[in-house]
Design a protein around this motif. Structure first.
Motif, PDB file in Angstrom:
ATOM      1  N   LEU A  81       9.431  33.949  10.212  1.00  0.00           N
ATOM      2  CA  LEU A  81       9.423  34.182  11.657  1.00  0.00           C
ATOM      3  C   LEU A  81      10.316  33.138  12.326  1.00  0.00           C
ATOM      4  N   PRO A  82      10.681  33.353  13.594  1.00  0.00           N
ATOM      5  CA  PRO A  82      11.513  32.367  14.292  1.00  0.00           C
ATOM      6  C   PRO A  82      10.851  30.985  14.342  1.00  0.00           C
ATOM      7  N   ASP A  83      11.666  29.943  14.154  1.00  0.00           N
ATOM      8  CA  ASP A  83      11.179  28.558  14.108  1.00  0.00           C
ATOM      9  C   ASP A  83      10.362  28.142  15.316  1.00  0.00           C
ATOM     10  N   HIS A  84      10.705  28.647  16.490  1.00  0.00           N
ATOM     11  CA  HIS A  84      10.062  28.184  17.720  1.00  0.00           C
ATOM     12  C   HIS A  84       8.721  28.878  17.991  1.00  0.00           C
ATOM     13  N   LEU A  85       8.290  29.738  17.079  1.00  0.00           N
ATOM     14  CA  LEU A  85       7.022  30.445  17.259  1.00  0.00           C
ATOM     15  C   LEU A  85       6.027  30.049  16.171  1.00  0.00           C
ATOM     16  N   ILE A  86       4.787  29.812  16.597  1.00  0.00           N
ATOM     17  CA  ILE A  86       3.717  29.428  15.668  1.00  0.00           C
ATOM     18  C   ILE A  86       2.819  30.641  15.460  1.00  0.00           C
ATOM     19  N   PRO A  87       2.753  31.182  14.226  1.00  0.00           N
ATOM     20  CA  PRO A  87       1.863  32.326  13.993  1.00  0.00           C
ATOM     21  C   PRO A  87       0.407  31.866  14.025  1.00  0.00           C
ATOM     22  N   THR A  88      -0.322  32.344  15.017  1.00  0.00           N
ATOM     23  CA  THR A  88      -1.691  31.864  15.224  1.00  0.00           C
ATOM     24  C   THR A  88      -2.761  32.848  14.786  1.00  0.00           C
ATOM     25  N   SER A  89      -2.427  34.153  14.771  1.00  0.00           N
ATOM     26  CA  SER A  89      -3.441  35.149  14.458  1.00  0.00           C
ATOM     27  C   SER A  89      -2.771  36.408  13.915  1.00  0.00           C
ATOM     28  N   ILE A  90      -3.391  37.017  12.913  1.00  0.00           N
ATOM     29  CA  ILE A  90      -2.879  38.270  12.358  1.00  0.00           C
ATOM     30  C   ILE A  90      -3.999  39.295  12.323  1.00  0.00           C
ATOM     31  N   CYS A  91      -3.607  40.570  12.353  1.00  0.00           N
ATOM     32  CA  CYS A  91      -4.587  41.648  12.241  1.00  0.00           C
ATOM     33  C   CYS A  91      -3.884  42.902  11.740  1.00  0.00           C
ATOM     34  N   GLU A  92      -4.676  43.859  11.285  1.00  0.00           N
ATOM     35  CA  GLU A  92      -4.127  45.164  10.915  1.00  0.00           C
ATOM     36  C   GLU A  92      -3.823  45.940  12.186  1.00  0.00           C
ATOM     37  N   TYR A  93      -2.757  46.723  12.134  1.00  0.00           N
ATOM     38  CA  TYR A  93      -2.446  47.652  13.211  1.00  0.00           C
ATOM     39  C   TYR A  93      -1.863  48.887  12.535  1.00  0.00           C
ATOM     40  N   GLY A  94      -2.753  49.792  12.102  1.00  0.00           N
ATOM     41  CA  GLY A  94      -2.333  50.933  11.295  1.00  0.00           C
ATOM     42  C   GLY A  94      -1.783  50.436   9.970  1.00  0.00           C
ATOM     43  N   ASN A  95      -0.567  50.879   9.623  1.00  0.00           N
ATOM     44  CA  ASN A  95       0.078  50.428   8.394  1.00  0.00           C
ATOM     45  C   ASN A  95       0.748  49.069   8.552  1.00  0.00           C
ATOM     46  N   PHE A  96       0.802  48.572   9.765  1.00  0.00           N
ATOM     47  CA  PHE A  96       1.499  47.318  10.042  1.00  0.00           C
ATOM     48  C   PHE A  96       0.567  46.120   9.947  1.00  0.00           C
ATOM     49  N   LEU A  97       1.185  44.959   9.762  1.00  0.00           N
ATOM     50  CA  LEU A  97       0.512  43.685   9.961  1.00  0.00           C
ATOM     51  C   LEU A  97       1.023  43.175  11.300  1.00  0.00           C
ATOM     52  N   ALA A  98       0.124  43.009  12.264  1.00  0.00           N
ATOM     53  CA  ALA A  98       0.488  42.484  13.575  1.00  0.00           C
ATOM     54  C   ALA A  98       0.296  40.975  13.543  1.00  0.00           C
ATOM     55  N   THR A  99       1.312  40.247  14.008  1.00  0.00           N
ATOM     56  CA  THR A  99       1.280  38.792  13.992  1.00  0.00           C
ATOM     57  C   THR A  99       1.450  38.271  15.405  1.00  0.00           C
ATOM     58  N   GLY A 100       0.443  37.566  15.890  1.00  0.00           N
ATOM     59  CA  GLY A 100       0.516  36.946  17.203  1.00  0.00           C
ATOM     60  C   GLY A 100       1.043  35.534  17.068  1.00  0.00           C
ATOM     61  N   CYS A 101       2.040  35.203  17.890  1.00  0.00           N
ATOM     62  CA  CYS A 101       2.671  33.888  17.814  1.00  0.00           C
ATOM     63  C   CYS A 101       2.695  33.219  19.178  1.00  0.00           C
ATOM     64  N   ALA A 102       2.364  31.944  19.205  1.00  0.00           N
ATOM     65  CA  ALA A 102       2.476  31.127  20.407  1.00  0.00           C
ATOM     66  C   ALA A 102       3.808  30.386  20.343  1.00  0.00           C
ATOM     67  N   HIS A 103       4.420  30.165  21.482  1.00  0.00           N
ATOM     68  CA  HIS A 103       5.667  29.396  21.518  1.00  0.00           C
ATOM     69  C   HIS A 103       5.342  27.932  21.241  1.00  0.00           C
ATOM     70  N   SER A 104       6.171  27.258  20.474  1.00  0.00           N
ATOM     71  CA  SER A 104       5.900  25.872  20.097  1.00  0.00           C
ATOM     72  C   SER A 104       5.960  24.908  21.282  1.00  0.00           C
ATOM     73  N   ASP A 105       6.606  25.304  22.383  1.00  0.00           N
ATOM     74  CA  ASP A 105       6.660  24.397  23.537  1.00  0.00           C
ATOM     75  C   ASP A 105       5.403  24.473  24.400  1.00  0.00           C
ATOM     76  N   GLY A 106       4.503  25.431  24.117  1.00  0.00           N
ATOM     77  CA  GLY A 106       3.257  25.547  24.848  1.00  0.00           C
ATOM     78  C   GLY A 106       3.396  26.123  26.243  1.00  0.00           C
ATOM     79  N   VAL A 107       4.616  26.504  26.639  1.00  0.00           N
ATOM     80  CA  VAL A 107       4.855  26.995  27.987  1.00  0.00           C
ATOM     81  C   VAL A 107       5.434  28.413  27.983  1.00  0.00           C
ATOM     82  N   SER A 108       6.413  28.638  27.144  1.00  0.00           N
ATOM     83  CA  SER A 108       7.094  29.933  27.112  1.00  0.00           C
ATOM     84  C   SER A 108       6.166  31.034  26.624  1.00  0.00           C
TER      85      SER A 108
END
Length: 154
Positions: free
Chosen positions: A75-102
């Motif tokens: 994943l992009p360096d500036h994003l922290i993967p914080t949570s994953i879940c199933e979404y049909g056949n996909f893996l959904a990945t939630g990412c927070a921005h590393s700067d805590g603002v964006s």
């Protein structure tokens, strides 16, 4: 279970002891793993803020007795993967921005390691995404404003 920022513990119900280094990779933040029901593969999101450019944010995977793939998805360096879940056949990945603002982002991945292509990138709005889950066919996220996702204990 994580250990010392470099290992994951594992236990097999048929085994005789804990393996305190089932996987070896460096991380500063690690999310809850998930076994996807479509392929029975374990996926674990992690981030290494000390990593070199292009080597900070990943999804690791483990398929049964096979070896760990520490970089099943990069994943992009500036994003922290914080949570994953199933979404049909996909893996959904939630990412927070590393700067805590964006804005946070959600990525949909078809779980293909041979050609890891993100099917979609969704703007998750302001705040640091902490939890992502599929509820009645919809992706629902919980974010916190005013800090990075790793700053909030759950």
């Amino acid at each position: 279970m994580p250990r010392a920022g470099t290992n994951l513990w594992a236990f097999s119900p048929t085994g005789t002891a804990w393996d305190d280094s089932s996987a070896t990779f460096t991380y500063t933040e690690i999310g809850q793993g998930l076994v996807h029901s479509k392929d029975d593969i374990l996926y674990v999101p992690y981030y290494n803020n000390g990593g070199a450019a292009g080597a900070k944010s990943f999804i690791a995977s483990k398929n049964g007795a096979a070896a760990w793939s520490n970089t099943a998805l990069t994943l992009p360096d500036h994003l922290i993967p914080t949570s994953i879940c199933e979404y049909g056949n996909f893996l959904a990945t939630g990412c927070a921005h590393s700067d805590g603002v964006s804005n946070s982002r959600i990525f949909l991945w078809d779980r293909s390691e041979t050609t890891p292509i993100l099917a979609e990138s969704i703007d998750a709005g302001t705040g640091s995404l902490i939890i992502l889950e599929e509820v009645d066919g919809e992706l629902v996220s919980i974010s916190a404003k005013g800090g990075r996702a790793g700053d909030f204990a759950l």
